[in-house]
Design a protein around this motif. Structure first.
Motif, PDB file in Angstrom:
ATOM      1  N   MET A   1       0.838  -1.182   0.000  1.00 45.47           N
ATOM      2  CA  MET A   1       0.000   0.000   0.000  1.00 45.47           C
ATOM      3  C   MET A   1       0.887   1.252   0.000  1.00 45.47           C
ATOM      4  O   MET A   1       1.952   1.263   0.599  1.00 45.47           O
ATOM      5  CB  MET A   1      -0.894   0.012   1.241  1.00 45.47           C
ATOM      6  N   ILE A   2       0.408   2.267  -0.695  1.00 46.09           N
ATOM      7  CA  ILE A   2       1.148   3.521  -0.758  1.00 46.09           C
ATOM      8  C   ILE A   2       0.191   4.665  -0.410  1.00 46.09           C
ATOM      9  O   ILE A   2      -0.981   4.646  -0.792  1.00 46.09           O
ATOM     10  CB  ILE A   2       1.788   3.724  -2.156  1.00 46.09           C
ATOM     11  N   SER A   3       0.703   5.619   0.317  1.00 46.23           N
ATOM     12  CA  SER A   3      -0.095   6.772   0.714  1.00 46.23           C
ATOM     13  C   SER A   3      -0.149   7.775  -0.431  1.00 46.23           C
ATOM     14  O   SER A   3       0.801   7.914  -1.197  1.00 46.23           O
ATOM     15  CB  SER A   3       0.536   7.423   1.944  1.00 46.23           C
ATOM     16  N   SER A   4      -1.263   8.494  -0.523  1.00 42.66           N
ATOM     17  CA  SER A   4      -1.379   9.513  -1.568  1.00 42.66           C
ATOM     18  C   SER A   4      -0.362  10.634  -1.352  1.00 42.66           C
ATOM     19  O   SER A   4      -0.024  11.342  -2.292  1.00 42.66           O
ATOM     20  CB  SER A   4      -2.799  10.081  -1.606  1.00 42.66           C
ATOM     21  N   ASN A   5       0.142  10.768  -0.119  1.00 43.77           N
ATOM     22  CA  ASN A   5       1.172  11.776   0.148  1.00 43.77           C
ATOM     23  C   ASN A   5       2.508  11.408  -0.502  1.00 43.77           C
ATOM     24  O   ASN A   5       3.375  12.255  -0.665  1.00 43.77           O
ATOM     25  CB  ASN A   5       1.384  11.943   1.654  1.00 43.77           C
ATOM     26  N   ASP A   6       2.694  10.118  -0.842  1.00 39.53           N
ATOM     27  CA  ASP A   6       3.947   9.640  -1.433  1.00 39.53           C
ATOM     28  C   ASP A   6       3.897   9.575  -2.958  1.00 39.53           C
ATOM     29  O   ASP A   6       4.803   9.025  -3.580  1.00 39.53           O
ATOM     30  CB  ASP A   6       4.302   8.263  -0.867  1.00 39.53           C
ATOM     31  N   PHE A   7       2.824  10.072  -3.577  1.00 34.34           N
ATOM     32  CA  PHE A   7       2.729  10.041  -5.033  1.00 34.34           C
ATOM     33  C   PHE A   7       3.815  10.903  -5.655  1.00 34.34           C
ATOM     34  O   PHE A   7       4.083  12.013  -5.209  1.00 34.34           O
ATOM     35  CB  PHE A   7       1.367  10.547  -5.512  1.00 34.34           C
ATOM     36  N   ARG A   8       4.457  10.377  -6.671  1.00 32.85           N
ATOM     37  CA  ARG A   8       5.463  11.074  -7.467  1.00 32.85           C
ATOM     38  C   ARG A   8       5.252  10.637  -8.924  1.00 32.85           C
ATOM     39  O   ARG A   8       4.721   9.564  -9.182  1.00 32.85           O
ATOM     40  CB  ARG A   8       6.891  10.678  -7.037  1.00 32.85           C
ATOM     41  N   PRO A   9       5.694  11.433  -9.887  1.00 33.26           N
ATOM     42  CA  PRO A   9       5.574  10.992 -11.284  1.00 33.26           C
ATOM     43  C   PRO A   9       6.298   9.658 -11.500  1.00 33.26           C
ATOM     44  O   PRO A   9       7.424   9.476 -11.060  1.00 33.26           O
ATOM     45  CB  PRO A   9       6.243  12.120 -12.064  1.00 33.26           C
ATOM     46  N   GLY A  10       5.610   8.722 -12.156  1.00 34.28           N
ATOM     47  CA  GLY A  10       6.193   7.410 -12.422  1.00 34.28           C
ATOM     48  C   GLY A  10       5.746   6.331 -11.461  1.00 34.28           C
ATOM     49  O   GLY A  10       5.914   5.143 -11.732  1.00 34.28           O
ATOM     50  N   VAL A  11       5.156   6.690 -10.324  1.00 34.57           N
ATOM     51  CA  VAL A  11       4.661   5.700  -9.364  1.00 34.57           C
ATOM     52  C   VAL A  11       3.476   4.976  -9.983  1.00 34.57           C
ATOM     53  O   VAL A  11       2.610   5.595 -10.604  1.00 34.57           O
ATOM     54  CB  VAL A  11       4.257   6.381  -8.032  1.00 34.57           C
ATOM     55  N   THR A  12       3.414   3.659  -9.835  1.00 39.59           N
ATOM     56  CA  THR A  12       2.309   2.887 -10.392  1.00 39.59           C
ATOM     57  C   THR A  12       1.419   2.398  -9.260  1.00 39.59           C
ATOM     58  O   THR A  12       1.908   1.925  -8.232  1.00 39.59           O
ATOM     59  CB  THR A  12       2.814   1.683 -11.209  1.00 39.59           C
ATOM     60  N   ILE A  13       0.108   2.523  -9.464  1.00 35.97           N
ATOM     61  CA  ILE A  13      -0.864   2.081  -8.462  1.00 35.97           C
ATOM     62  C   ILE A  13      -1.913   1.206  -9.126  1.00 35.97           C
ATOM     63  O   ILE A  13      -2.100   1.262 -10.346  1.00 35.97           O
ATOM     64  CB  ILE A  13      -1.542   3.281  -7.764  1.00 35.97           C
ATOM     65  N   GLU A  14      -2.578   0.380  -8.315  1.00 34.93           N
ATOM     66  CA  GLU A  14      -3.697  -0.425  -8.787  1.00 34.93           C
ATOM     67  C   GLU A  14      -4.968   0.313  -8.428  1.00 34.93           C
ATOM     68  O   GLU A  14      -5.185   0.678  -7.280  1.00 34.93           O
ATOM     69  CB  GLU A  14      -3.677  -1.801  -8.128  1.00 34.93           C
ATOM     70  N   LEU A  15      -5.812   0.530  -9.439  1.00 38.13           N
ATOM     71  CA  LEU A  15      -7.043   1.275  -9.230  1.00 38.13           C
ATOM     72  C   LEU A  15      -8.084   0.782 -10.217  1.00 38.13           C
ATOM     73  O   LEU A  15      -7.793   0.649 -11.411  1.00 38.13           O
ATOM     74  CB  LEU A  15      -6.759   2.769  -9.440  1.00 38.13           C
ATOM     75  N   ASP A  16      -9.269   0.470  -9.739  1.00 37.97           N
ATOM     76  CA  ASP A  16     -10.376   0.022 -10.595  1.00 37.97           C
ATOM     77  C   ASP A  16      -9.991  -1.175 -11.457  1.00 37.97           C
ATOM     78  O   ASP A  16     -10.351  -1.258 -12.635  1.00 37.97           O
ATOM     79  CB  ASP A  16     -10.874   1.164 -11.483  1.00 37.97           C
ATOM     80  N   GLY A  17      -9.218  -2.107 -10.915  1.00 34.81           N
ATOM     81  CA  GLY A  17      -8.854  -3.331 -11.627  1.00 34.81           C
ATOM     82  C   GLY A  17      -7.799  -3.146 -12.700  1.00 34.81           C
ATOM     83  O   GLY A  17      -7.627  -4.014 -13.551  1.00 34.81           O
ATOM     84  N   GLY A  18      -7.087  -2.039 -12.693  1.00 37.46           N
ATOM     85  CA  GLY A  18      -6.046  -1.796 -13.689  1.00 37.46           C
ATOM     86  C   GLY A  18      -4.817  -1.178 -13.061  1.00 37.46           C
ATOM     87  O   GLY A  18      -4.781  -0.867 -11.870  1.00 37.46           O
ATOM     88  N   VAL A  19      -3.799  -0.993 -13.890  1.00 37.73           N
ATOM     89  CA  VAL A  19      -2.558  -0.368 -13.445  1.00 37.73           C
ATOM     90  C   VAL A  19      -2.525   1.056 -13.987  1.00 37.73           C
ATOM     91  O   VAL A  19      -2.711   1.276 -15.179  1.00 37.73           O
ATOM     92  CB  VAL A  19      -1.328  -1.151 -13.958  1.00 37.73           C
ATOM     93  N   TRP A  20      -2.280   2.012 -13.087  1.00 32.89           N
ATOM     94  CA  TRP A  20      -2.241   3.420 -13.460  1.00 32.89           C
ATOM     95  C   TRP A  20      -0.905   3.998 -13.041  1.00 32.89           C
ATOM     96  O   TRP A  20      -0.385   3.685 -11.980  1.00 32.89           O
ATOM     97  CB  TRP A  20      -3.373   4.183 -12.779  1.00 32.89           C
ATOM     98  N   ARG A  21      -0.339   4.855 -13.885  1.00 28.52           N
ATOM     99  CA  ARG A  21       0.933   5.516 -13.599  1.00 28.52           C
ATOM    100  C   ARG A  21       0.653   6.995 -13.311  1.00 28.52           C
ATOM    101  O   ARG A  21      -0.078   7.646 -14.061  1.00 28.52           O
ATOM    102  CB  ARG A  21       1.866   5.364 -14.795  1.00 28.52           C
ATOM    103  N   VAL A  22       1.228   7.508 -12.221  1.00 28.50           N
ATOM    104  CA  VAL A  22       1.047   8.915 -11.862  1.00 28.50           C
ATOM    105  C   VAL A  22       1.862   9.765 -12.838  1.00 28.50           C
ATOM    106  O   VAL A  22       3.075   9.592 -12.964  1.00 28.50           O
ATOM    107  CB  VAL A  22       1.501   9.180 -10.409  1.00 28.50           C
ATOM    108  N   VAL A  23       1.182  10.671 -13.546  1.00 25.70           N
ATOM    109  CA  VAL A  23       1.839  11.567 -14.489  1.00 25.70           C
ATOM    110  C   VAL A  23       2.136  12.905 -13.813  1.00 25.70           C
ATOM    111  O   VAL A  23       3.232  13.429 -13.918  1.00 25.70           O
ATOM    112  CB  VAL A  23       0.962  11.783 -15.748  1.00 25.70           C
ATOM    113  N   GLU A  24       1.133  13.436 -13.107  1.00 28.80           N
ATOM    114  CA  GLU A  24       1.279  14.697 -12.388  1.00 28.80           C
ATOM    115  C   GLU A  24       0.579  14.568 -11.045  1.00 28.80           C
ATOM    116  O   GLU A  24      -0.372  13.797 -10.904  1.00 28.80           O
ATOM    117  CB  GLU A  24       0.616  15.860 -13.156  1.00 28.80           C
TER     118      GLU A  24
END
Length: 186
Positions: free
Chosen positions: A1-24
């Motif tokens: 698990m990762i906190s939303s406070n730790d989001f950085r560009p390039g971090v990948t998370i699982e959301l809604d059954g898919g893989v999403w990469r943080v762009v901004e």
């Protein structure tokens, strides 16, 4: 698990059954109310981009991606066979899994295959490749290096715009990210 406070560009998370990469991302702390994180997320499978807001400190599952170096060994029908360079196991990928970069893949090329579990998410090519020109219009007398461009078809079937002085049989460098001619191969 990762906190939303730790989001950085390039971090990948699982959301809604898919893989999403943080762009901004943007941490917002309004004068009234609780803080939140505004993000722009890109779907790793489809490429779609969405904006999503998370509460500050909200936790989401982090996607564990595995990257392995593989070498293209041969083509079997419409599928491409790759060999893992560390385990020597073969994997078959379809042109749809590779995406539009399939036009630059040739035998012996090493690529990075990114997987999420057993699903192929991305195939990363080298930034530049050297390919031979197999078809192009002949250059005209008096063509200069600063002149115009013409289309050329490469050995893998890719089409790029090249200067007028490039001829059939020459080996050229191509940027795979922008489909542009970089120069002749020495």
């Amino acid at each position: 698990m990762i906190s939303s406070n730790d989001f950085r560009p390039g971090v990948t998370i699982e959301l809604d059954g898919g893989v999403w990469r943080v762009v901004e991302f943007l941490h917002v702390k309004p004068g009234k109310g609780s803080a939140f994180v505004r993000t722009k997320l890109k779907n790793a499978q489809t490429g779609s981009v969405v904006e999503r807001t998370f509460r500050a400190g909200e936790t989401v599952p982090q996607a564990t991606l595995e990257k392995s170096t593989m070498q293209h060994t041969y083509k079997e029908g419409e599928n491409f066979v790759f060999m893992d360079m560390s385990t020597y196991e073969e994997s078959t990928l379809s042109a749809q899994q590779i995406g539009d970069r399939v036009k630059y893949i040739k035998e012996g090329m090493e690529v990075n295959v990114v997987r999420w579990g057993t699903q192929v998410i991305d195939v990363e090519l080298p930034n530049t490749v050297v390919l031979e020109v197999t078809q192009t219009d002949p250059g005209l007398r008096g063509d200069t290096a600063t002149g115009g461009t013409k289309p050329a078809i490469l050995e893998t079937g890719a089409q790029v715009m090249v200067p007028l002085f490039i001829e059939i049989g020459e080996r050229i460098k191509v940027d795979t990210r922008s489909d542009t001619y970089l120069g002749r191969d020495n």
